[in-house]
Structures are given as structure tokens and as C-alpha cells.
Write an enzyme that holds these catalytic residues in place. Structure first.
Site, PDB file in Angstrom:
ATOM      1  N   GLU A 297      -4.727  -3.724   4.606  1.00 36.01           N
ATOM      2  CA  GLU A 297      -5.070  -3.151   5.904  1.00 36.01           C
ATOM      3  C   GLU A 297      -5.998  -1.936   5.803  1.00 36.01           C
ATOM      4  O   GLU A 297      -7.030  -1.896   6.475  1.00 36.01           O
ATOM      5  CB  GLU A 297      -3.783  -2.836   6.688  1.00 36.01           C
ATOM      6  CG  GLU A 297      -3.132  -4.119   7.192  1.00 36.01           C
ATOM      7  CD  GLU A 297      -1.651  -4.013   7.491  1.00 36.01           C
ATOM      8  OE1 GLU A 297      -1.126  -2.887   7.495  1.00 36.01           O
ATOM      9  OE2 GLU A 297      -1.017  -5.057   7.702  1.00 36.01           O
TER      10      GLU A 297
ATOM     11  N   ASP B  72      -4.869  -9.337  12.105  1.00 39.18           N
ATOM     12  CA  ASP B  72      -4.015  -8.220  11.724  1.00 39.18           C
ATOM     13  C   ASP B  72      -2.609  -8.571  12.200  1.00 39.18           C
ATOM     14  O   ASP B  72      -2.344  -8.559  13.395  1.00 39.18           O
ATOM     15  CB  ASP B  72      -4.539  -6.942  12.400  1.00 39.18           C
ATOM     16  CG  ASP B  72      -3.613  -5.745  12.194  1.00 39.18           C
ATOM     17  OD1 ASP B  72      -2.621  -5.869  11.443  1.00 39.18           O
ATOM     18  OD2 ASP B  72      -3.882  -4.685  12.791  1.00 39.18           O
TER      19      ASP B  72
ATOM     20  N   LYS C 244       8.380  -7.938  10.463  1.00 38.93           N
ATOM     21  CA  LYS C 244       7.479  -7.823   9.309  1.00 38.93           C
ATOM     22  C   LYS C 244       8.170  -7.073   8.163  1.00 38.93           C
ATOM     23  O   LYS C 244       7.875  -7.296   6.993  1.00 38.93           O
ATOM     24  CB  LYS C 244       6.206  -7.085   9.738  1.00 38.93           C
ATOM     25  CG  LYS C 244       5.136  -6.966   8.668  1.00 38.93           C
ATOM     26  CD  LYS C 244       3.913  -6.262   9.219  1.00 38.93           C
ATOM     27  CE  LYS C 244       2.836  -6.052   8.177  1.00 38.93           C
ATOM     28  NZ  LYS C 244       1.655  -5.369   8.759  1.00 38.93           N
TER      29      LYS C 244
ATOM     30  N   ASP D  31      -3.330   5.213   7.021  1.00 40.34           N
ATOM     31  CA  ASP D  31      -2.896   4.117   7.891  1.00 40.34           C
ATOM     32  C   ASP D  31      -1.396   4.238   8.168  1.00 40.34           C
ATOM     33  O   ASP D  31      -0.568   3.864   7.344  1.00 40.34           O
ATOM     34  CB  ASP D  31      -3.235   2.779   7.208  1.00 40.34           C
ATOM     35  CG  ASP D  31      -2.852   1.577   8.069  1.00 40.34           C
ATOM     36  OD1 ASP D  31      -2.273   1.769   9.160  1.00 40.34           O
ATOM     37  OD2 ASP D  31      -3.126   0.438   7.646  1.00 40.34           O
TER      38      ASP D  31
END
Lengths: 228, 610
Positions: free
Chosen positions: B169, B9, B70, B191
Site C-alpha cells: 500500500e 485497494d 482484513k 500510512d
């Protein structure tokens, strides 16, 4: 580049013209229940010309389909075909698995949506039909303008989206019933040009309504946003 | 034993790896090492630091300590028009619309920085598992587009990892949830992470996990909540600051650190305070924030997430009442207001039994196990989040593969030319939902040459879009009358090009072995010192907990370890560390006490292997 609506219709390579009930497995020669996969020896079948979106699921080609039956076949086949099940398989099986899984999804998508299903079925039945859908009849176009105006009112906040949706759903139901009846008449009698014409005209209407559905979706979203 | 494919992850704030062991899927860590790594990279005088060490340096090296990179993966100038005034480090646009981060002369691409984090995770995983780690299933936000996925894959390759699969994810979380809880029915995965928000609606059916729809925002996460607190702090303690640009990188890093501490404390406290020190501005003050005030600040952002949830349900043709379980994922889902609003929306208590920070890596590890042939008892059907298509006349976006299409997906359409004797066509490929390409994201372009001259409209150009199981697009085109064809993988219009990536991979392989040994040696020596110090500290009461034989064995091995400190062979050091771990397990367990153990066990709840 021309975004030519006529040419833009998808023309898949997977059109077969005859549904043959007694296809046999590439490997073990058992009779195939689904043309894409042999349940006897668990071998993915090479693509062949007789494979079509109906035979893949083991159902006969027709406008009326049993979604439950297709779903059940889909769920069996996806386990048999999916690339994740071939991680230790041969290169050939891996490649077939990937392309056939995409084909399986496309086939299910096509069978589940009336316009796509009708157009695909017609391409199987009518030699020379290349997916080109004509303009819908004048009266229908005028009716669509009326509905568009109704939607304009909804957007301005004065009409009722529910009412317009109900009107469209009624139209969809009528077209669906007509297509069902016309295909039943056309399948045994392919020379019947008049029925073919009726089918084309109804497909044209469906296409129009699909586009309208997109607009209703957008309006619905805006209404929901405004409620937030 | 099947081949090892770990799950990673790669998060905005934290990253980690998991694998499937004899007993089930678990985070890769042991008593001394962990792959749980803050996604932070710091360039210092002493070299590049990664993870917790880098995070500790953020106020010492405010301009060269990179966090939340990211967000820049696979992005171009157009995408970062957002407000960067609260970024302590420089973000510039280099040639070919490529993003570069850091100070002039030492700039790095987001892919390179991410690769440092991945390299660190790979190294730690190899230490812990005692074997080489070559392959990974890596996760991305479901709403990542083609370019962002490609950038993630590139980062892994630069780090020397082969990407067996990219998975979303929320989908990874659903795999872990579905197998652990053995539930059926429609579920939603909510999420809310450090940088991104995703919601996916899935149908869990016997062995088939099918994603029905997904929605999200790749710029909506904990970072945005931090920024709200930072701006509040600026208003309260730096009222003289009229423009955020006046703030130095150091001040921003300090405010950022404080905002994180406040935010986390407010998940369990109704009120919290801490001392904020901003030496450059001569400020040292106690700052208090209540949960109520915090919630007022962040409520609009949380409501934004719920608007996405509504759309995802609508796309799936479902209502909130159809959802049987809501699985909460990501650090921001720990915020009480988030849980309350999600609960109010669905009318059911959200599922919070699975650790929301670890569930994604665990799910990726399970998928890795499946892809190594280790199990065949479930299947995942995922979708692409955004429609893919090409530009047609008038700048119209003509969609080929629709959003929420199951992957792998293949769509073929036939187009024609608009000018007589046109011998080449150029296809511009876009991703998005809007009507015109100017509002969508350009993925790349593609030329088909060598079409024989024909009148306009006569050539039949068959364009095929193929989206693979990773959600990555390949486009091919063929002129049907002349059989001229061409095929490309989409090369992003920005970001690294293939040559740069190949060079980076080569560099990383050349230095990998030496680098690995050197870094491990340093780390192991450090660890031995820590272990010896730890033993010495509790030595006086060791006899209360373990037998005289055990005490003797530990003492003997302590001596061995001390001598090993000068040894150059990292594997010998590692063996000694592991042996000490075994010898002192009883001791550690007893000292830690039952209460502490229970907390630890709760968090590392494993998923049974079938």
C-alpha cells in the site's frame, strides 16, 4: 539437520573463474559491455559460466570498487532486465528477466558489502575455495571479548556506545585497507599462499565484526526505545 | 489499447478500485455507481449484503455483520490471542488452525468474506466501465507476511479475479505521488489506515522508485483508536459494566458506530457530541467529547507509529532531516494530532494534497497500466518486510532472505544432516526478526525424501529461497550428491488449503453469470427509480437551467426508462441509465452549484498520463 556454519556459507552457482573482456551477445554477436545484457540489440543474455558479479556491471574483479560506477550500471541494467519491462515478452525472456533481476540484486548486494565482496572475489580467484571462513586469530578473538564486555556495560547503562562504535569503525578501516592491499598483491600472483592466508584471516575478522554490528544495532534500538 | 488491469485497494474499512482512463488514473465511479465500498459484509434473512447496505444493517444483524475482517486474513490461533472482547461477531479457530467468522452453521473464512467485497467491486467496475474485469493489481499492507499475502491472493481468486501483482500500500501511494508531483529525493510514506500502520522510506530517482526500508504493525489502525473511545464511553455511561464480555453484540455495534462518528467529527471540530442510544440497557444520552480528550486517549498509539518511523529511518541509514517529503496515506492520517506529531518529528509539513483514502487504489491502477504494457516509463523496486529463513538445531531461526531485500530475491545455502543414514530432511520455514523460531511466524514445512544413506554431515542439501515480485516465497531443496530434489510453494500452516480454494473458485465461476445478471437487474431497477424520483423533484425548476429542447429530451427518455423497469435485460437498463446521465448532465451541474462542484473536483484530482 545441522546448522553447520561451515556448510552454511552461501555457494552461488554464478561463480565464474575467469573474467573475459570480450564476451559476445547470444543474438547479435556484438561485444558485451555487461555480460548479462546486450545494449546493442536489447537482448537478455543466457546465463553462462563466465558471468560473474563484476562482469555483470562491466567492472573488473577487485576488492576496491567504485560504488558510483556500479550504481550507475545497476540503474541502467535494472530497466533492461526487470520483469515489469517484459510483460509482453516471450516466456523465455520473462523467465530470464525474473532470474537475472534476482541475480542483479544479489550481485549488487555482494559488491556493496566488504565481507561478501571479499569472500566472493576470493572464490573467483582461488580454485577449491568453497566459501568456508576459518576462525579469526586468537588475539583478535580476545579483543572481541573486550569489546563485548564494553557493550555489556553500555547495556547496563554505564559505558559509551559511541566510543565502542568508534573503536569498531577503526578496526573495520584497518581490515579494509589490509584487504585492499592483499588482494592487489594476490590477483597477479595466485600462487602466493601466504597472502591468501592473510585475506582469509581478515575475512574472518570482518565476519566477526558484522555479527557484532548486529548486536550494536539491537543495543541502539533499545536505547532509542528507552528515550521514547 | 492495452489489456485492462484495474487497481484494487482492499482496505480494513473501505475498499475501492481505480483504472487508467484516457485522461489519467482515477477511481472507478460515475454519476450513479461507485466501486468505493465499505469493507462490510452482512448475512441477513434477505441474503448476503455487501458494502454500504451491509453497514446499514450492523445494529439489526449485530452478530452477522462483519467488519475489519482484513485483520484475520492469513492468521492463525496464535495471532489472535489479542483481545476480542469488543468484537460483535464470533471468531473461532476451526480445523487446521483456520479462522472462521460468524454464527455456527454459517461461518465464513476471512478469505471468503473478503472475496464478497472484491466480487462487489468487480461487479460495480464492470457496470461502470461496460466491460469484463478479469485482472487486478491488489494492494496489501507493506508489513503483511507471506501467509497474509497468500490469503489476499486467494480471496481475489475466489472472487473471480486474477491477481497480476500484489503491491504494498505505501508503495502504491508512492507511485501515485512520484508521478503526480514529479519529485526526486528521499520520501517517507506514512500510512495509517483503518487496521494497519505502515511506513516506507523510498528513494525517487528519475524513473526509478526504490523502497529502501519498511516497518509497520498489522494491528495498529483506526479500529484501535475506536476501541479507546468505546472504552471511554463504557467508563462514562456504563460504569456498572465491569467486564466487556457482558456487552451484547448489538451494544458493541452501536458503541462502535458512535465512536466512529465522534472520531471523524473531531478531525474538524474542537468539541463534538451525539446522542447514544443503547435500547438493551435503557440508555439514551447525549455524549460529548473534546478534541483534547480524544488526543489524550490516542496519543500513545500515535507515538507507537512514530517509533516505527524511527526504526524505518534507521534501517535506511537515514535521519528525519534527510526526508524531503512525508506523504500521508490512510483515513487515520486525517486526525489533526497525527499530522501535528508527524510534522514535529520530521520538521516539515506533511504532504496532504493527494486524497489519502484514494491514493493507494490510484497507485495500484498505474502499476496495473504498467503491467499491461501501457507504459514503460518508471520502475518500482520493492522489498520484503520481514526476514525469511528456516529452523536449525536448537530452535534457532536461521535467516536466508533478510528483511528489506529487494524482490525478486533468490538465496541459496547449503546445509547437512545431523544423523547417520538420514534419508529425509524436514525444513520448517519461518518469517520474522527474532533469534528463535518460537518467536517467529511459521509459514509451513517441507520434506525432502529419498536421500541415499550417508554418514551424518556428508549430504549437501542445497536450499533455495525464491521470493517473487509479489513478495511470495517458493522454497526448493536439492541434495547435491544424489541430485534428489523437491520444490514447494509455501502452503500456510493455517488458512484455506489448495483444494478448498479450487472449489471456491469453481463455485464462484458457476454462479457468477446468473448472479451477476440478477444482482445488476435489481440494482439497475432501483437506480431507475431513484433517477426518476430525482428528476420529478426538481422538474418544476428545470426550465431555469436548461433549454426547452433538453427538457423535451429528458421527458421523453424518462418515459422510456419507466417502461424499461420491467425488462429483464440488465444491459438495456444500464444503457438507459447512462443515456439519462448524459441528458441531465447540464441540469445536474447547474443545480449542484459551483461551490459543490469545486469540492468534488478537488477530490477527484487526476494524475496526468504520460
Amino acid at each position: 539437520m545441522i546448522p553447520s556454519e561451515e556448510l552454511k556459507e552461501d555457494k552461488s552457482d554464478h561463480h565464474g573463474h575467469h573474467h573475459c573482456a570480450s564476451e559476445r551477445c547470444d543474438k547479435c554477436d556484438s561485444e558485451l559491455k555487461h555480460t548479462i545484457y546486450c545494449t546493442a540489440c536489447e537482448k537478455i543474455q543466457q546465463y553462462n559460466k563466465t558471468m560473474n558479479y563484476f562482469s555483470i556491471f562491466g567492472v573488473s574483479p577487485g576488492y576496491d570498487i567504485d560504488k558510483k560506477e556500479v550504481t550507475a550500471a545497476f540503474e541502467r541494467l535494472i530497466f533492461a532486465l526487470h520483469p515489469d519491462m517484459y510483460v509482453n515478452g516471450s516466456k523465455e525472456d520473462q523467465a530470464l528477466s525474473l532470474s537475472h533481476t534476482a541475480l542483479l540484486y544479489e550481485a549488487k548486494e555482494t559488491l556493496f558489502y566488504p565481507f561478501k565482496r571479499g569472500r566472493y572475489l576470493l572464490s573467483l580467484l582461488m580454485p577449491g575455495f568453497d566459501g568456508m571462513i576459518p576462525q579469526p586469530p586468537q588475539a583478535f578473538v580476545l579483543e572481541m571479548f573486550e569489546i563485548q564486555e564494553e557493550l555489556d556495560l553500555v547495556q547496563e547503562g554505564s559505558g559509551s556506545l559511541k566510543q565502542t562504535e568508534a573503536r569498531i569503525n577503526l578496526l573495520l578501516q584497518e581490515i579494509d585497507e589490509a584487504l585492499s592491499a592483499d588482494f592487489k598483491a594476490y590477483i597477479p600472483n595466485r600462487e602466493d599462499k601466504m597472502t591468501a592466508g592473510k585475506i582469509l584471516s581478515n575475512l574472518a575478522k570482518l565476519k566477526f565484526l558484522d555479527n557484532l554490528g548486529e548486536r550494536i544495532r539491537m543495543i541502539g534500538k533499545n536505547l532509542r526505545d528507552n528515550l521514547n | 489499447m492495452s489489456e485492462l488491469i484495474i487497481g484494487i485497494d482492499l482496505g480494513t474499512t473501505n475498499s475501492m478500485a481505480a483504472y487508467v482512463s484516457e485522461t489519467g488514473a482515477e477511481i472507478i465511479e460515475d454519476s450513479y455507481f461507485t466501486t468505493q465500498t465499505p469493507s462490510v459484509v452482512s448475512q441477513t434473512e434477505n441474503g448476503l449484503l455487501v458494502g454500504a447496505e451491509a453497514l446499514n444493517q450492523r445494529t439489526n444483524y449485530p452478530r452477522t455483520t462483519f467488519t475489519s475482517f482484513k485483520r484475520f486474513m492469513g492468521r492463525g490461533a496464535k495471532d489472535i490471542s489479542e483481545n476480542l472482547t469488543l468484537s460483535p461477531f464470533k471468531v473461532i479457530i476451526g480445523e487446521r488452525d483456520k479462522i472462521l467468522i460468524g454464527e455456527e452453521g454459517a461461518q465464513l473464512s476471512p478469505e471468503q468474506i473478503s472475496a464478497e467485497v472484491l466480487r462487489e467491486i468487480k461487479r460495480k467496475a464492470e457496470i461502470i466501465l461496460g466491460k469484463a474485469v478479469k485482472k487486478t493489481v491488489i494492494t496489501v499492507p507493506a508489513y503483511f507476511d507471506d501467509a497474509q499475502r497468500q490469503a489476499t491472493k486467494d480471496a481475489a481468486q475466489i472472487a473471480g479475479l486474477e491477481v497480476t501483482r500484489i503491491i504494498n500500500e505505501p508503495t502504491a501511494a508512492a507511485i501515485a505521488y512520484g508521478l503526480q508531483e514529479n519529485k526526486k529525493g528521499k520520501i517517507a510514506v506514512y500510512d495509517f489506515g483503518g487496521g494497519t500502520f505502515d511506513v516506507s522510506v523510498l528513494e525517487l530517482k528519475d524513473r526509478l522508485f526504490r523502497v529502501i526500508s519498511t516497518r509497520g504493525d498489522t494491528h495498529l489502525g483506526g479500529d484501535d483508536l475506536d476501541n479507546l473511545i468505546i472504552r471511554r464511553m463504557i467508563r462514562d455511561i456504563l460504569p456498572e459494566v465491569k467486564d466487556e464480555k457482558e456487552l451484547s453484540p448489538e451494544t458493541i455495534q452501536r458503541l462502535k458506530r458512535s465512536s466512529e462518528i465522534l472520531k471523524i467529527a473531531l478531525s474538524t471540530n474542537l468539541e463534538t457530541s451525539l446522542e447514544i442510544e443503547l435500547p438493551e440497557r435503557g440508555i439514551k444520552t447525549k455524549y460529548s467529547l473534546s478534541q483534547k480528550e480524544f488526543e489524550e486517549e490516542i496519543r500513545p498509539k500515535v507515538e507507537e507509529t512514530l517509533a516505527h518511523v524511527k526504526e524505518a529511518l534507521h534501517d535506511a541509514e537515514l535521519t528525519a532531516g534527510d526526508i524531503e517529503e512525508v506523504v500521508m496515506v490512510g483515513g487515520s492520517s486525517r486526525i489533526p494530532l497525527v499530522r501535528h506529531l508527524v510534522e514535529a518529528f520530521f520538521g516539515i509539513k506533511p504532504h496532504i494534497r493527494i486524497n489519502p483514502e484514494q491514493v493507494v487504489a490510484i497507485g495500484a491502477a498505474i502499476q496495473g497500466h504498467l503491467l499491461s504494457g501501457g507504459r514503460k516509463d518508471y520502475l518500482l523496486m520493492d522489498v520484503i518486510p520481514l526476514s525469511l529463513g528456516i529452523e536449525t538445531i536448537g530452535g534457532v531461526f536461521s535467516k536466508m532472505v533478510m528483511k528489506n531485500a529487494s524482490i525478486p530475491a533468490k538465496v541459496t545455502e547449503v546445509f547437512s544432516t545431523s544423523v547417520d543414514n538420514q534419508t529425509g530432511i524436514e525444513l520448517s520455514i519461518f518469517q520474522g526478526e527474532r533469534e528463535f523460531v518460537r518467536d517467529c511466524r511459521k509459514l509451513g514445512k517441507f520434506v525432502l525424501k529419498g536421500i541415499p544413506p550417508m554418514p551424518a554431515g556428508l549430504p549437501k542439501v542445497e536450499v533455495t529461497f525464491f521470493v517473487d515480485v509479489n513478495g511470495l516465497l517458493t522454497v526448493s531443496a536439492k541434495e547435491l550428491r544424489s541430485e534428489v530434489e523437491s520444490k514447494i510453494e509455501i502452503i500456510p500452516t493455517h488458512g484455506l488449503n489448495r483444494n478448498e480454494i479450487t472449489r471456491m473458485i469453481k463455485d464462484s465461476m458457476e454462479y457468477a453469470v446468473d448472479d451477476f445478471n440478477q444482482r445488476n437487474l435489481v440494482e439497475f431497477r432501483d437506480k431507475i427509480t431513484t433517477i426518476i424520483d430525482g428528476i420529478d423533484r426538481i422538474w418544476h425548476k428545470a426550465d431555469q437551467f436548461v433549454t426547452p429542447d433538453q427538457i423535451e429530451a429528458i421527458a421523453a427518455h424518462r418515459k422510456v426508462m419507466e417502461d424499461l423497469r420491467k425488462n429483464e435485460n440488465p444491459m438495456l437498463l444500464k444503457e438507459a441509465i447512462d443515456k439519462m446521465g448524459d441528458l441531465t448532465r447540464d441540469l445536474a451541474d447547474s443545480i449542484m452549484g459551483d461551490a459543490a462542484k469545486n469540492i468534488l473536483l478537488e477530490d477527484s484530482k487526476k494524475i496526468p498520463k504520460t
